[in-house]
Design a protein around this motif. Structure first.
Motif, PDB file in Angstrom:
ATOM      1  N   LEU A 100       0.838  -1.199   0.000  1.00 36.17           N
ATOM      2  CA  LEU A 100       0.000   0.000   0.000  1.00 36.17           C
ATOM      3  C   LEU A 100       0.878   1.256   0.000  1.00 36.17           C
ATOM      4  O   LEU A 100       0.588   2.233  -0.683  1.00 36.17           O
ATOM      5  CB  LEU A 100      -0.936  -0.028   1.211  1.00 36.17           C
ATOM      6  N   LYS A 101       1.978   1.179   0.734  1.00 36.11           N
ATOM      7  CA  LYS A 101       2.906   2.316   0.735  1.00 36.11           C
ATOM      8  C   LYS A 101       3.520   2.497  -0.645  1.00 36.11           C
ATOM      9  O   LYS A 101       3.677   3.625  -1.121  1.00 36.11           O
ATOM     10  CB  LYS A 101       3.991   2.118   1.801  1.00 36.11           C
ATOM     11  N   ALA A 102       3.858   1.397  -1.294  1.00 40.47           N
ATOM     12  CA  ALA A 102       4.423   1.481  -2.645  1.00 40.47           C
ATOM     13  C   ALA A 102       3.402   2.086  -3.614  1.00 40.47           C
ATOM     14  O   ALA A 102       3.760   2.827  -4.537  1.00 40.47           O
ATOM     15  CB  ALA A 102       4.845   0.100  -3.124  1.00 40.47           C
ATOM     16  N   TYR A 103       2.152   1.788  -3.376  1.00 35.68           N
ATOM     17  CA  TYR A 103       1.057   2.319  -4.196  1.00 35.68           C
ATOM     18  C   TYR A 103       1.005   3.843  -4.073  1.00 35.68           C
ATOM     19  O   TYR A 103       0.508   4.528  -4.961  1.00 35.68           O
ATOM     20  CB  TYR A 103      -0.248   1.684  -3.707  1.00 35.68           C
ATOM     21  N   ASN A 104       1.520   4.352  -2.966  1.00 31.98           N
ATOM     22  CA  ASN A 104       1.542   5.799  -2.716  1.00 31.98           C
ATOM     23  C   ASN A 104       2.883   6.435  -3.034  1.00 31.98           C
ATOM     24  O   ASN A 104       3.082   7.609  -2.729  1.00 31.98           O
ATOM     25  CB  ASN A 104       1.227   6.067  -1.246  1.00 31.98           C
ATOM     26  N   SER A 105       3.804   5.680  -3.628  1.00 31.83           N
ATOM     27  CA  SER A 105       5.165   6.198  -3.795  1.00 31.83           C
ATOM     28  C   SER A 105       5.202   7.464  -4.653  1.00 31.83           C
ATOM     29  O   SER A 105       6.082   8.298  -4.475  1.00 31.83           O
ATOM     30  CB  SER A 105       6.075   5.119  -4.374  1.00 31.83           C
ATOM     31  N   TRP A 106       4.253   7.624  -5.536  1.00 29.77           N
ATOM     32  CA  TRP A 106       4.210   8.827  -6.386  1.00 29.77           C
ATOM     33  C   TRP A 106       3.999  10.105  -5.572  1.00 29.77           C
ATOM     34  O   TRP A 106       4.271  11.202  -6.043  1.00 29.77           O
ATOM     35  CB  TRP A 106       3.082   8.696  -7.418  1.00 29.77           C
ATOM     36  N   LEU A 107       3.512   9.926  -4.317  1.00 29.90           N
ATOM     37  CA  LEU A 107       3.218  11.086  -3.465  1.00 29.90           C
ATOM     38  C   LEU A 107       4.451  11.620  -2.737  1.00 29.90           C
ATOM     39  O   LEU A 107       4.424  12.723  -2.216  1.00 29.90           O
ATOM     40  CB  LEU A 107       2.184  10.696  -2.399  1.00 29.90           C
ATOM     41  N   VAL A 108       5.495  10.795  -2.632  1.00 29.16           N
ATOM     42  CA  VAL A 108       6.634  11.198  -1.794  1.00 29.16           C
ATOM     43  C   VAL A 108       7.913  11.377  -2.604  1.00 29.16           C
ATOM     44  O   VAL A 108       8.035  10.874  -3.722  1.00 29.16           O
ATOM     45  CB  VAL A 108       6.864  10.208  -0.623  1.00 29.16           C
ATOM     46  N   ALA A 109       8.854  12.080  -2.025  1.00 27.22           N
ATOM     47  CA  ALA A 109      10.137  12.350  -2.684  1.00 27.22           C
ATOM     48  C   ALA A 109      10.888  11.034  -2.912  1.00 27.22           C
ATOM     49  O   ALA A 109      10.948  10.198  -2.025  1.00 27.22           O
ATOM     50  CB  ALA A 109      10.973  13.281  -1.820  1.00 27.22           C
ATOM     51  N   PRO A 110      11.477  10.860  -4.117  1.00 23.84           N
ATOM     52  CA  PRO A 110      12.182   9.616  -4.444  1.00 23.84           C
ATOM     53  C   PRO A 110      13.245   9.224  -3.415  1.00 23.84           C
ATOM     54  O   PRO A 110      13.386   8.038  -3.117  1.00 23.84           O
ATOM     55  CB  PRO A 110      12.821   9.922  -5.803  1.00 23.84           C
ATOM     56  N   MET A 113      11.532   7.563  -0.504  1.00 22.04           N
ATOM     57  CA  MET A 113      11.068   6.226  -0.874  1.00 22.04           C
ATOM     58  C   MET A 113      12.249   5.268  -0.941  1.00 22.04           C
ATOM     59  O   MET A 113      12.125   4.111  -0.539  1.00 22.04           O
ATOM     60  CB  MET A 113      10.349   6.314  -2.235  1.00 22.04           C
TER      61      MET A 113
END
Lengths: 181, 181
Positions: A100-110, A113
């Motif tokens: 689920l966190k990976a699904y949100n990876s677009w929301l956070v700074a690379p 992540m």
DNA sequence: GAGGACATGTAAACGGTTACATGATTAC
DNA sequence: GTAATCATGTAACCGTTTACATGTCCTC
């Protein structure tokens, strides 16, 4: 499903155990596969004894400690676990919060992540090492050429764990590479 | 953990949705990853609205049907889901009843176990096909070269599913071979 | 006319996690 | 003296699953 009942019977089908032993086997040895708390184990053992699936084999009493109650499986319990094992079932879904966190990876700074992935990868590497050790240990106990050996079944399950951890590690590495582009 | 809350926010971070939409996305599209029932979705949406993590974007009313309440994420909700995504977490354990059945394979006739494995393998093959289709569909929507694209994150998660199903299928095949020795 | 899709929600039951309680022994 | 191990068990809480409830439209 009440899978705790089947987990207990699965262990007792191999050898007589106390509630404490069962907790140990689940939480330490085969830890990452199944877990159980005392509140599940003790009442369930009592229920199963009432229903005649298991019976008290003996009680080891040391004065300064609660009596150690060792249970063994009955023929009826053996039948129940065999029936369940042969019963067809539906596949379950993967439940892992990190996905689920990976699904949100677009929301956070690379970079953030990347750090997350690094941490998770490390944990899976530790599990992998533990499983490999466990397999090496089991291999020494195995009766070769006998597929009805419980140890062979144990090895198969831990091998699944090994492959799972390898998959997870590779997947983390692939995602880490993407964060650096 | 209350992971349902994070699942809802993860979806709403991408687009405004109604409770019904959310259930559909969880149970049909990304089904095997997470599931949720109405009893979880509707009360949780109400709670999150109260806490200001989401807000009612609009209500679509058709006379013969309950009003369709569409929610959108607020800035505060966005912050919460970003925080959670970056928060370090512990890896979870694999929970799959079939592994417990495999642990008991020594108890049953090899032919019976072979049948069981065949059935489970088939189900995983169906999932694999569904995931591959899903990826193909997602690829067409993707903004290339942009890793902050939510579609890219979706693809990564489904790719995990693909690898998982391939692993499961291979593991079943290996066990099936052993039952025939 | 039966069943499914749409759309909200509630109720009851089950399963699992965390914490508590007791109490002596052993190791640091 | 503090913490861990052994060994049983209970209590409170949280999350999930399954079923129920309402009501119209659309398809077979």
């Amino acid at each position: 499903m009440s899978s705790i009942r089947y987990a207990l019977l699965s262990l007792l089908a191999r050898e007589p155990l106390s509630g404490y032993d069962i907790k140990q086997q689940m939480n330490n040895r085969l830890g990452p596969f199944w877990k159980a708390g005392s509140n599940q184990v003790y009442p369930e053992l009592a229920k199963m004894e009432e229903e005649g699936l298991i019976r008290l084999q003996g009680v080891e009493q040391l004065t300064y400690r609660p009596a150690r109650k060792v249970y063994e499986i009955t023929e009826s319990g053996r039948q129940v676990i065999i029936e369940w094992t042969m019963e067809p079932g539906e596949v379950e879904h993967i439940r892992d919060n990190f996905l689920l966190k990976a699904y949100n990876s677009w929301l956070v700074a690379p970079e953030k992540m990347y750090e997350q992935l690094e941490g998770i990868k490390k944990q899976h590497e530790e599990r992998l090492a533990a499983y490999l050790e466990k397999i090496a240990e089991l291999e020494t106990m195995r009766t070769h050429g006998n597929e009805q050996d419980p140890i062979a079944s144990s090895i198969s399950v831990v091998e699944f764990g090994v492959e799972y951890e390898r998959l997870y590690i590779k997947w983390c590495e692939r995602l880490m590479a993407k964060q650096q582009q």
